[in-house]
Design an enzyme around this catalytic site. Structure first.
Site, short mmCIF file in Angstrom:
data_model
loop_
_atom_site.label_atom_id
_atom_site.label_comp_id
_atom_site.label_asym_id
_atom_site.label_seq_id
_atom_site.Cartn_x
_atom_site.Cartn_y
_atom_site.Cartn_z
CB CYS A 10 -8.00 -4.32 1.83
SG CYS A 10 -6.44 -4.30 1.96
CB THR A 22 -0.97 0.05 1.22
OG1 THR A 22 -1.94 -0.89 1.05
CG2 THR A 22 -1.74 1.21 1.27
CD GLN A 25 -3.04 -11.01 -4.91
OE1 GLN A 25 -2.44 -12.35 -4.89
NE2 GLN A 25 -3.52 -10.60 -3.72
CB SER A 27 2.98 -7.04 -1.32
OG SER A 27 2.77 -7.49 0.13
N GLY A 28 5.78 -8.57 0.29
CA GLY A 28 6.32 -9.66 0.85
C GLY A 28 5.52 -10.80 1.16
#
Length: 381
Positions: A322, A73, A180, A200-201
């Site tokens: 989310c 984000t 993704q 993202s991790g």
């Protein structure tokens, strides 16, 4: 409360990989600040740069193009809100299926937002994108184009090569949300058209709290958090060497086992159709990643279904983590033209690195019990 036994929500967050856990714990043994010039600081700096190399390798990026952030984000917000300032964009073009992080960041800029729709299978409408680009040129508007590579709710793979070809050669900026896509599709950031890309991790088995923004040299003035010059001056704040080490270890351990996951998903979808002939699988006409199924059985509300499945020890979602806890139908399904009453029945099952065929079978048993109960209650009524 029932003990959770089967985890089926990898698109929200994938469980921690053993390699990432080991790297995290090892890095926590180091003392100091990675910006310090003494030996302890240099040791931590080496941990960070090793992690950067591993993440860059998985992303097909040059090491210096990787900017670590506290989350995807944050990376998305830096790309969009920081990008419009640094790159002088005067409007934002964004798809109707974007993650809330991108949509909210676009709103926060205060700039005009030009929305590109989705087709009924969830693919970005390329004719609309072409029209948006033509309009921008006609009106001398400079765009920041923000699109996702893989939809987090449906697993639909966007026609990214065609989007690259349409936007890449223009004067407009292209940002790709690849959160993704990482670990599921080959990324080649350094050689591809996007100016910026977010990853993202925790989607690949690293801990939450670590992401990255990939930035080309000509977009290197994009900033969000000023500070003490960390990340080559591109993101202030002392880096978490432990989280970066874990991200790097997860990236190194990540293999493209999508064929195995596609077999599990295929079994799941075959089983769903056998249990409910009227089940609808969203995006089934599009190219998908093969690890996620978003489906609905008409009349089976997702809120009730998720609670019942949870009590059976099956963790699934109704879409984005989310927004799953909020009232209202999925904006992604709405953009695909799915009726609200059907969208309110949507369930998402997603697999990852430690998923097995047994996970799919367990879900089908749970779904069968749920549907049997629904039919029994319906007859009783």
């Amino acid at each position: 409360m029932a003990r959770q036994t089967v985890y089926l929500d990898h698109n929200a967050a994938s469980p921690l990989r053993p390699e990432a856990r080991a790297a995290l714990l090892d890095a926590l043994e180091f003392a100091g600040n990675p910006s310090s010039v003494h030996g302890h600081g240099r040791a931590l700096r080496n941990v960070i740069e090793t992690g950067r190399q591993k993440v860059a390798r998985l992303c097909g990026a040059e090491t210096r193009q990787v900017v670590f952030t506290g989350s995807a984000t944050e990376a998305i917000t830096q790309a969009i809100t920081g990008g419009v300032k640094a790159l002088s964009a005067s409007a934002i073009a964004i798809s109707a299926g974007e993650h809330a992080a991108a949509a909210k960041a676009a709103e926060a800029t205060g700039l005009p937002i030009w929305t590109v729709g989705l087709d009924s299978d969830g693919r970005i409408d390329l004719d609309q994108l072409a029209a948006v680009l033509a309009r921008a040129d006609a009106e001398s508007v400079t765009l920041l184009v923000a699109v996702h590579w893989v939809n987090n709710e449906t697993g639909v793979i966007q026609p990214i090569e065609r989007i690259n070809a349409m936007v890449g050669p223009t004067r407009h900026t292209l940002f790709i949300d690849a959160v993704q896509a990482l670990g599921k599709l080959p990324l080649d950031f350094a050689a591809s058209a996007p100016d910026m890309m977010a990853v993202s991790g925790h989607k690949i088995g690293a801990p939450s709290g670590i992401g990255a923004l990939l930035v080309k040299a000509h977009a290197d003035t994009v900033r969000l958090i000023p500070g003490g010059g960390q990340e080559q001056g591109r993101r202030g704040g002392t880096e978490s060497a432990a989280l970066i080490a874990a991200f790097g270890a997860a990236a190194e351990a990540c293999t493209y086992d999508m064929g195995r996951l596609a077999e599990i998903t295929s079994r799941l979808e075959t089983g769903i159709r056998a249990l409910a002939a009227d089940a609808v699988i969203f995006g089934q006409g599009a190219n998908r990643t093969g690890n996620v199924t978003n489906f609905a059985v008409p009349g089976l509300g997702n809120a009730t279904a998720m609670m019942a499945l949870d009590l059976m020890g099956l963790s699934v979602s109704s879409g984005s983590a989310c927004s799953s806890g909020k009232v209202g139908a999925s904006h992604v399904l709405a953009a695909m033209g799915v009726p609200k009453d059907l969208a309110n029945c949507a369930l998402r099952v997603s697999f990852g690195w430690n998923s097995t065929m047994g996970d799919a079978e367990a879900f089908l048993v749970g779904l069968e019990n749920l549907l049997s109960r629904q039919r029994r209650d319906g007859k009783a009524a």
